[in-house]
Design an enzyme around this catalytic site. Structure first.
Site, short mmCIF file in Angstrom:
data_model
loop_
_atom_site.label_atom_id
_atom_site.label_comp_id
_atom_site.label_asym_id
_atom_site.label_seq_id
_atom_site.Cartn_x
_atom_site.Cartn_y
_atom_site.Cartn_z
CG ASP B 52 -1.89 0.76 1.15
OD1 ASP B 52 -2.68 0.72 -0.04
OD2 ASP B 52 -2.98 1.15 2.23
CE1 TYR B 110 4.14 -6.35 3.75
CE2 TYR B 110 3.43 -9.03 4.29
CZ TYR B 110 3.28 -7.75 3.19
OH TYR B 110 2.81 -7.26 2.51
#
Lengths: 260, 260
Positions: B52, B110
């Site tokens: 994003d 992540y």
């Protein structure tokens, strides 16, 4: 009248440098503006180092005189709440009238960060050197630097300094994975001096110039070769040291020095 | 027709995200443009994760089919020479036709970086949390996450995914000075999921919500409390894992997943 000492962190990427200049954002300008907003006073904000465009600071030191009665902790919070994101006030404290962030400084430490692998993340904080580097040669160069030398050859033109002798206490290279870091501590620095030293040492380490030439620059002010100045983005003002209160009175002899 | 796998590092600060969008710079768009400049082909560039806006990647993986005959090492160099500074191609290699950067991925990792002390240097790579944080509570939350859960509550609306179950292999918090780092590995992630998990855990650690509520979100899809999504700047796609060639044939079952 109070004398207030600020310790300041900043990201130099989007600044023309510490010092107020006719065009462009300066760190000094932004902090002066914020102090005026809070105290209503147009103060004389003195920085320990006049860091150049793109150069960062983990602990720049500055001081200013004020009649404001705002406690330092509140002043710090107020400044941080209105300063732009690329400047953070780490601390604010009342200091004796005699304290002058530049003249009272005993020594300053800079670090220069180099990467031999191109990076996207953190690219504004490091210099990407695409040449093959001989790390041993960097170390050989660094070993020559400590002591008192005339560094005019490594400085940039444009300051009105008359004395080019700096007393370097420490100069060394370290390696961490793809990173190479130069650390230097001295009583004073000339304008562009660290970037000139780093540029010249990289020139030696990539085989562009001989270590003997570097030696002649350092010991004989040899200036027949154009020095490469490493870019500002890799340079960090890490620390400014002052005499502690237990030591003798702070020096107040102006040294007329302009910084890297 | 060749199938080429790229490993990519990028600084997400100035991108609308990985995916091409009507307005704004996307990582996918920039790389596609560079590939076209080099090969003349308008390729279909598939990324492992649709990161994003503001989200960074240390090793995003992408692949594309091409008729170009340029050796991968030259392709890598050519791409790096024309790509903007905030994207770096770490490697390029020829892979079997069956390789699909998204569908073949076995797991992704992540990391989310938080600072409890406001910083100027590196501020685009970390989330400054000004609340007082109970680190023990963060750890208690993280211990609940591994395993198969329906994570819809933590995701952002707006993807067309039907299956919200993700298999989390590892989830833990670490502390380094003023930094707090969350690491999570799973077979797949939903859109905004890591940022939703981090936001909710910070809400627990600052005393805004009870750990029991977090548990209900995780195990019972409790959605009566609005989830805070941590900002994109603190999030890094660290690794995408694939079956090695010695392992069985790469999975090619589409998983229809949109990423954080």
């Amino acid at each position: 009248m109070r004398n207030i000492k600020l310790v300041i962190e900043y990201d130099g990427t989007n600044f023309v440098g510490w010092q107020i200049q006719p065009n462009g954002r300066s760190v000094q300008g932004e902090i002066k503006k914020a102090i005026k907003e809070i105290t209503g006073e147009d103060v004389n904000l003195i920085g320990a180092s006049r860091t150049d465009a793109g150069v960062h600071a983990r602990s720049q030191v500055a001081n200013f005189k004020t009649n404001s009665k705002i406690p330092t902790e509140n002043l710090k919070k107020a400044l941080n709440s209105i300063l732009p994101d690329d400047i953070t006030i780490i601390s604010a404290e009342d200091v004796p009238q005699s304290f002058h962030s530049r003249y009272s400084a005993l020594e300053k430490t800079y670090k220069y960060f180099i990467t031999t692998k191109k990076v996207a993340i953190g690219r504004n904080y490091i210099w990407f050197v695409k040449y093959k580097i001989d790390f041993e040669k960097l170390q050989e160069c660094a070993k020559l630097i400590p002591g008192k030398h005339d560094f005019e050859v490594f400085a940039k033109k444009g300051s009105n300094v008359k004395n080019f002798v700096c007393d370097v206490k420490e100069a060394r290279w370290e390696r961490e994975d793809d990173k190479i870091i130069f650390k230097i501590t001295a009583d004073r620095f000339l304008y562009g001096m660290v970037r000139g030293l780093v540029g010249a040492m990289i020139d030696v380490a990539r085989g562009r110039i001989e270590i003997e030439t570097f030696k002649k620059m350092l010991f004989e002010k040899f200036n027949q070769i154009k020095i490469m100045h490493a870019p500002g983005c890799g340079l960090f003002l890490e620390e400014v040291k002052y005499a502690t209160s237990t030591q003798k009175e702070l020096s107040s002899t102006p040294q007329n020095v302009i910084d890297p």
